[in-house]
Design a protein around this motif. Structure first.
Motif, short mmCIF file in Angstrom:
data_model
loop_
_atom_site.label_atom_id
_atom_site.label_comp_id
_atom_site.label_asym_id
_atom_site.label_seq_id
_atom_site.Cartn_x
_atom_site.Cartn_y
_atom_site.Cartn_z
N UNK A 1 -15.85 4.71 -4.45
CA UNK A 1 -15.39 6.09 -4.63
C UNK A 1 -14.98 6.80 -3.35
N UNK A 2 -15.77 6.67 -2.31
CA UNK A 2 -15.48 7.37 -1.05
C UNK A 2 -14.18 6.87 -0.43
N UNK A 3 -14.02 5.57 -0.34
CA UNK A 3 -12.79 5.00 0.25
C UNK A 3 -11.58 5.33 -0.61
N UNK A 4 -11.75 5.30 -1.92
CA UNK A 4 -10.65 5.61 -2.83
C UNK A 4 -10.23 7.07 -2.68
N UNK A 5 -11.20 7.97 -2.60
CA UNK A 5 -10.86 9.39 -2.43
C UNK A 5 -10.19 9.63 -1.09
N UNK A 6 -10.66 8.98 -0.05
CA UNK A 6 -10.05 9.11 1.28
C UNK A 6 -8.59 8.65 1.23
N UNK A 7 -8.33 7.55 0.53
CA UNK A 7 -6.97 7.03 0.38
C UNK A 7 -6.08 8.05 -0.34
N UNK B 1 7.60 10.43 -0.11
CA UNK B 1 6.21 10.44 -0.58
C UNK B 1 5.77 9.10 -1.13
N UNK B 2 6.59 8.47 -1.95
CA UNK B 2 6.22 7.17 -2.52
C UNK B 2 6.11 6.13 -1.42
N UNK B 3 6.97 6.20 -0.43
CA UNK B 3 6.90 5.27 0.70
C UNK B 3 5.62 5.43 1.49
N UNK B 4 5.19 6.68 1.68
CA UNK B 4 3.93 6.92 2.41
C UNK B 4 2.74 6.36 1.64
N UNK C 1 -0.84 -0.47 1.78
CA UNK C 1 -0.73 -1.70 2.58
C UNK C 1 -1.75 -1.70 3.71
N UNK C 2 -1.95 -0.56 4.36
CA UNK C 2 -2.93 -0.49 5.44
C UNK C 2 -4.34 -0.75 4.92
N UNK C 3 -4.67 -0.14 3.80
CA UNK C 3 -6.02 -0.32 3.23
C UNK C 3 -6.24 -1.78 2.84
N UNK C 4 -5.25 -2.38 2.19
CA UNK C 4 -5.40 -3.78 1.78
C UNK C 4 -5.47 -4.71 2.98
N UNK D 1 -8.48 -8.21 6.63
CA UNK D 1 -8.94 -8.53 7.98
C UNK D 1 -10.46 -8.61 8.05
N UNK D 2 -11.14 -7.73 7.31
CA UNK D 2 -12.60 -7.74 7.32
C UNK D 2 -13.17 -9.01 6.69
N UNK D 3 -12.37 -9.68 5.89
CA UNK D 3 -12.84 -10.90 5.25
C UNK D 3 -12.64 -12.13 6.13
N UNK D 4 -11.92 -11.98 7.23
CA UNK D 4 -11.75 -13.08 8.19
C UNK D 4 -13.02 -13.25 9.02
#
Length: 166
Positions: A16-22, A92-95, A101-104, A109-112
């Motif tokens: 929830x927190x990460x999703x809301x931040x996004x 807006x859609x591009x942002x 893409x940054x979040x994914x 990267x964290x899984x490496x």
């Protein structure tokens, strides 16, 4: 289908927190962010049996789609807009896509392994040369090249697993 409160609570607790931040980074509207997060969790809960791959990436893609749907609904009743307003809306859609893409990518990267992540960050984010990365990481340049090769392979596999199109 009755609402399983434990499943919904777990989704909120874990994501929830990460999703809301996004959503907030795309909309800057806390009320809208709460609505999008709530709708996202509800949709994902409804689709839970069919979800394959990363739940987190599925959540972010769903939130992105909801934001785009909301944007399109708002466009059905357009107000008089100048050229600048239209350009802002198109961007807006591009942002939103860029943020997703940054979040994914961060999640991938964290899984490496730490060694692979360090090399990729040095070479691709900090833009070090192989020699600079070698000096910074205190490993031979051949090791930097080897780790970079295997790190990119691993990253591609993780992104494929997450369902991210490259």
């Amino acid at each position: 289908m009755p609402l399983d409160e434990d499943v919904v609570a777990a989704i909120y607790r874990d994501h929830g927190t990460a999703l809301k931040r996004f959503v907030l980074s795309a909309s800057r509207d806390p009320q809208l962010a709460d609505d999008v997060v709530q709708e996202t969790v509800l949709r994902v809960w409804q689709q839970a049996p069919q979800i394959t791959g990363s739940l987190r990436s599925y959540l972010f893609r769903t939130a992105r789609n909801i934001m785009i749907d909301n944007y399109r609904k708002a466009q059905r009743r357009p107000q008089e807009a100048g050229e600048r307003d239209v350009a802002d809306l198109v961007g807006g859609a591009g942002r939103i896509d860029d943020l997703l893409n940054k979040v994914l990518m961060e999640e991938a990267l964290l899984r490496l392994t730490a060694e692979h992540r360090e090399v990729l960050v040095a070479l691709h984010y900090r833009r070090y040369t192989v020699q600079e990365a070698s000096a910074q990481l205190k490993i031979p340049s051949g090791t930097v090249k080897s780790r970079a090769f295997y790190a990119v392979r691993a990253l591609r596999a993780i992104l494929d697993e997450m369902g991210v199109q490259r």
